[in-house]
Design a protein around this motif. Structure first.
Motif, PDB file in Angstrom:
ATOM      1  N   ARG A   6       0.839  -1.194   0.000  1.00  0.00           N
ATOM      2  CA  ARG A   6       0.000   0.000   0.000  1.00  0.00           C
ATOM      3  C   ARG A   6       0.881   1.252   0.000  1.00  0.00           C
ATOM      4  O   ARG A   6       1.951   1.252   0.607  1.00  0.00           O
ATOM      5  N   TYR A   7       0.401   2.305  -0.656  1.00  0.00           N
ATOM      6  CA  TYR A   7       1.169   3.548  -0.718  1.00  0.00           C
ATOM      7  C   TYR A   7       0.203   4.728  -0.752  1.00  0.00           C
ATOM      8  O   TYR A   7      -0.785   4.716  -1.495  1.00  0.00           O
ATOM      9  N   ASN A   8       0.496   5.760   0.061  1.00  0.00           N
ATOM     10  CA  ASN A   8      -0.393   6.925   0.113  1.00  0.00           C
ATOM     11  C   ASN A   8       0.357   8.252  -0.025  1.00  0.00           C
ATOM     12  O   ASN A   8      -0.075   9.269   0.505  1.00  0.00           O
ATOM     13  N   ALA A   9       1.497   8.231  -0.712  1.00  0.00           N
ATOM     14  CA  ALA A   9       2.336   9.413  -0.960  1.00  0.00           C
ATOM     15  C   ALA A   9       3.158   9.814   0.255  1.00  0.00           C
ATOM     16  O   ALA A   9       4.024  10.690   0.149  1.00  0.00           O
ATOM     17  N   SER A  10       2.914   9.192   1.409  1.00  0.00           N
ATOM     18  CA  SER A  10       3.727   9.451   2.595  1.00  0.00           C
ATOM     19  C   SER A  10       4.404   8.195   3.109  1.00  0.00           C
ATOM     20  O   SER A  10       5.569   8.221   3.502  1.00  0.00           O
ATOM     21  N   ILE A  11       3.650   7.099   3.128  1.00  0.00           N
ATOM     22  CA  ILE A  11       4.148   5.854   3.714  1.00  0.00           C
ATOM     23  C   ILE A  11       3.943   4.706   2.731  1.00  0.00           C
ATOM     24  O   ILE A  11       2.884   4.577   2.114  1.00  0.00           O
ATOM     25  N   LEU A  12       4.950   3.870   2.619  1.00  0.00           N
ATOM     26  CA  LEU A  12       4.883   2.643   1.826  1.00  0.00           C
ATOM     27  C   LEU A  12       4.858   1.468   2.790  1.00  0.00           C
ATOM     28  O   LEU A  12       5.749   1.343   3.640  1.00  0.00           O
ATOM     29  N   LYS A  13       3.815   0.626   2.687  1.00  0.00           N
ATOM     30  CA  LYS A  13       3.660  -0.503   3.601  1.00  0.00           C
ATOM     31  C   LYS A  13       3.495  -1.801   2.838  1.00  0.00           C
ATOM     32  O   LYS A  13       2.801  -1.861   1.824  1.00  0.00           O
ATOM     33  N   GLY A  14       4.145  -2.827   3.356  1.00  0.00           N
ATOM     34  CA  GLY A  14       3.966  -4.172   2.837  1.00  0.00           C
ATOM     35  C   GLY A  14       3.499  -5.087   3.949  1.00  0.00           C
ATOM     36  O   GLY A  14       3.831  -4.876   5.123  1.00  0.00           O
ATOM     37  N   ASP A  15       2.702  -6.113   3.609  1.00  0.00           N
ATOM     38  CA  ASP A  15       2.209  -7.013   4.647  1.00  0.00           C
ATOM     39  C   ASP A  15       1.955  -8.407   4.086  1.00  0.00           C
ATOM     40  O   ASP A  15       1.894  -8.615   2.870  1.00  0.00           O
ATOM     41  N   ALA A  16       1.801  -9.342   5.000  1.00  0.00           N
ATOM     42  CA  ALA A  16       1.432 -10.716   4.665  1.00  0.00           C
ATOM     43  C   ALA A  16       0.216 -11.094   5.503  1.00  0.00           C
ATOM     44  O   ALA A  16       0.161 -10.804   6.704  1.00  0.00           O
ATOM     45  N   LYS A  17      -0.765 -11.727   4.863  1.00  0.00           N
ATOM     46  CA  LYS A  17      -2.004 -12.128   5.540  1.00  0.00           C
ATOM     47  C   LYS A  17      -2.122 -13.647   5.488  1.00  0.00           C
ATOM     48  O   LYS A  17      -1.989 -14.242   4.414  1.00  0.00           O
TER      49      LYS A  17
END
Length: 259
Positions: free
Chosen positions: A91-102
């Motif tokens: 996910r990316y919102n122009a401030s933070i880039l996040k990766g995850d595993a579900k």
């Protein structure tokens, strides 16, 4: 703060992508903003130096605004199924880039109910506003670790609902610079401090939960959700612990496709 996905994992090779908008509001910003307006109103017509407590209140307000100011942010996200019962996303919102595993940890015999655990990490930089009246943040970055346990239920192939607790731990790296305006009015006992002594690297702990729904059919879905978290934040400012804890509310709306 967004979750914006079904707790049900994608099948291996399946892909989903989406866009969303999030509004966030923190109660600490409101509380400290009121205090700052009172101080600013008084000193607009008075040239005396700030008292120690007024100076601290202004610094509290600056930190609260830099970290928790109300905002509306757009977000893009993508997920892919990697093997049975697990998918990964970014996910990316122009401030933070996040990766995850579900990972799916439980599923009912009819597959209508599911419980999954999501763990992720995110990195953000230059998060503070570029120009504040009292302080300009030269460098401001954060590293997030996130854990969610989510229950989901699907009804009739067109309606999904999900809810569960979430935890986010944030490590902040801060390098502030004092503006000339503020330097002129610093109480004498604080003029000996270097800028890097005003604020230290800190931790923020978010504890709360998310509830949401998805309405759609087959490949297209509308997301509506709300996250409420208690924000535990007691930074060391000018060698004194300050209480900047409060509640953060973050509603989200978005659209995703699955194929």
């Amino acid at each position: 703060m967004s979750y914006s996905t079904s707790p049900q994992t994608l099948e291996p090779g399946e892909v989903s992508g989406g866009i969303a908008g999030q509004f966030s509001l923190n109660t600490t910003v409101v509380d400290k903003g009121i205090d700052t307006l009172k101080i600013a109103g008084y000193y607009a017509t008075d040239s005396d130096d700030l008292t120690e407590e007024e100076y601290r209140e202004l610094l509290d307000a600056v930190v609260a605004y830099a970290l928790f100011r109300p905002s509306v942010a757009g977000e893009v996200a993508m997920r892919v199924g990697v093997f049975e019962g697990a998918d990964v996303g970014i996910r990316y919102n122009a401030s933070i880039l996040k990766g995850d595993a579900k990972v799916r940890v439980w599923q009912s015999p009819d597959e209508s109910s599911v419980v999954s655990v999501t763990a992720g990490i995110g990195q953000g930089g230059s998060l503070g506003p570029s120009n504040l009246k009292y302080i300009t943040w030269q460098e401001f970055s954060r590293l997030d670790a996130e854990l969610s346990i989510m229950y989901g239920y699907e009804e009739a192939d067109f309606f999904r609902v999900y809810a569960g607790p979430r935890l986010i731990h944030t490590w902040l790296t801060v390098d502030p610079v004092l503006s000339p305006e503020l330097l002129e009015r610093i109480p004498e006992e604080y003029q000996k401090y270097r800028p890097d002594q005003y604020f230290r690297d800190e931790n923020i702990l978010y504890l709360g939960g998310t509830i949401g729904t998805m309405i759609g059919y087959k490949w297209i879905w509308l997301h509506l959700e709300a996250t409420v978290m208690y924000t535990l934040f007691n930074p060391l400012i000018l060698d004194r612990k300050r209480n900047l804890s409060g509640f953060t509310v973050a509603p989200v709306a978005g659209i995703s496709v699955e194929f």
